[in-house]
Design an enzyme around this catalytic site. Structure first.
Site, PDB file in Angstrom:
ATOM      1  CE1 TYR A   1      -3.741   2.438   1.047  1.00 31.26           C
ATOM      2  CE2 TYR A   1      -1.949   3.601   1.942  1.00 31.26           C
ATOM      3  CZ  TYR A   1      -3.282   3.577   1.627  1.00 31.26           C
ATOM      4  OH  TYR A   1      -3.794   4.948   1.572  1.00 31.26           O
TER       5      TYR A   1
ATOM      6  CD  GLU B   1      -5.854   4.603  -1.243  1.00 32.05           C
ATOM      7  OE1 GLU B   1      -5.947   4.808  -0.075  1.00 32.05           O
ATOM      8  OE2 GLU B   1      -6.709   4.078  -2.025  1.00 32.05           O
TER       9      GLU B   1
END
Ligand SMILES: Nc1ncnc2c1ncn2[C@@H]1O[C@H](COP(=O)(O)OP(=O)(O)O)[C@@H](O)[C@H]1O
Ligand SMILES: [Mg+2]
Length: 376
Positions: A101, A185
């Site tokens: 992530y 993101e």
């Protein structure tokens, strides 16, 4: 403005971040053709501006072009957290060895950016962040210095990401900087069996204050759920879509916000709200009413105006003239108060429109609008 995954993917690719080959469509027949082009096996992905698509059944592997068509048919039109799927992206399946992530987000309170990264990315990232916060690294980024190779190495090290991700971290910062984003993101950023680092999903939120130079998204912004908001923005109006059935028009952000509360207090739900600001000319009223009335969820409209610099008689004139150009299809409850309220009310009474009613208090008008929405 949030971008769709396929748009974020495009930006990543432009800045040299590796992404799987992919194409977008709104037709299941075309999905079959695309799947064939991509080699047969594909991942079919709902394009909606919300996360958790995988868990909601909006991301599915299809073994061949026929399966891709079937899967696309299932996913198109699906509702994911209140977002209807209008398009799917078909992407080449990637052999995932590890999921990471990474994100950069504007930290308004601290006046800088924050890099958030974890070696345990994927669909369970929220769970990881909640139960084992130490598995998620948070590294402040000075906006003036940005993410250099050294900074990227620091972020990768803090999160336990492999050194091969350093280059992607630098390029992702370039996306944020060059594309006027306040959030980028990638979840998951993956390492493939072949050792490549690829972005498999992307979320980008653009800074609306820089919209004037984001010409690239002009037409796209008007798509799907954003259509009415874009139409309103084009007319210089502040319009926000909500989930209920009472349309709300008011002048000034404070009054509009309290109108939402009062309507909710009457047991109804606002369908949207539109702030006409200080001006309430016939043109603005007509524009505002046509935006509100083109939302099919609206059952009644509540116009709540407190006359200040703009006097109520001018607002009433605006409504009366707007009624000549906009075909009113839903009951309209008007509450005028403040500067020249009595004259404004007289003007509206004089118009005698069968669907227009006036109530002098905010609470009373909200109650009436709620009742009409309930009956409608
Ligand atoms: N091209 C792809 N190849 C293989 N697996 C994929 C691909 N795209 C997504 N996935 C898998 O599906 C999961 C969910 O997809 P993702 O795009 O992250 O949607 P969301 O975050 O909305 O659930 C990912 O974590 C990844 O494991
Ligand atoms: Mg994801």
């Amino acid at each position: 403005m949030d971008l769709y995954e396929h748009q974020a993917r495009e930006l990543f690719a432009d800045h040299g971040i590796l992404v799987p080959r992919a194409e977008v469509t709104d037709s299941s027949q075309e999905a079959r053709v695309i799947a064939r082009r991509l080699g047969g096996r594909v991942v079919v992905k709902a394009q909606v501006k919300t996360g958790g698509r995988g868990k909601a059944g909006g991301v599915k592997l299809a073994a061949d072009p026929a399966a891709a068509e079937l899967t696309a048919r299932q996913i198109l039109g699906m509702d994911i957290k209140g977002h209807t799927v209008g398009k799917v992206m078909l992407a080449e399946p990637v052999d995932i060895e590890a999921e990471f992530y990474v994100s950069y987000v504007l930290d308004r309170a601290a006046g800088r950016f924050l890099a958030i990264a974890s070696a345990e990315g994927g669909m369970e990232i929220e769970e990881v962040a909640a139960t084992r916060p130490e598995a998620v690294a948070r590294v402040p980024v000075d906006p003036a210095e940005g993410v250099t190779s050294a900074k990227a190495a620091e972020i990768a090290e803090a999160a336990g990401l492999p050194p091969a991700t350093v280059d992607v971290l630098v390029r992702l910062w370039e996306v944020l900087l060059r594309e006027d984003a306040v959030l980028v993101e990638v979840n998951p950023l993956v390492r493939t069996a072949q050792g490549q680092i690829l972005a498999l999903d992307g979320k980008v939120t653009l800074d609306d204050n820089a919209r004037f130079r984001q010409t690239r998204w002009g037409a796209e912004a008007a798509e799907h759920g954003d259509q009415l908001e874009a139409a309103a923005a084009a007319k210089g109006l502040n319009y926000v879509k909500l989930d209920g059935e009472v349309g709300i028009i008011g002048n000034g952000a404070g009054l509009v916000m309290s109108t939402l509360d009062v309507v909710a207090g009457c047991g109804a739900r606002p369908a949207n709200f539109l702030d006409i600001g200080g001006g309430a000319s016939a043109q603005i009223m007509a524009d505002g009413l046509s935006v509100i009335l083109s939302d099919p969820a609206v059952k009644s409209v509540f116009v709540n105006v407190f006359g200040g610099i703009t006097a109520c008689d001018a607002v009433a004139d605006g409504i009366v003239q707007a009624l000549d150009t906009v075909r009113l299809t839903k009951p309209l409850v008007v509450r005028l108060d403040g500067n020249n309220a009595a004259r404004g009310r007289a003007i509206l009474d004089g118009r005698r429109h069968p669907l227009v009613q006036q109530v002098t208090t905010m609470d009373g008008a909200a109650r009436r609008a709620a009742q009409l929405a309930d009956a409608g």
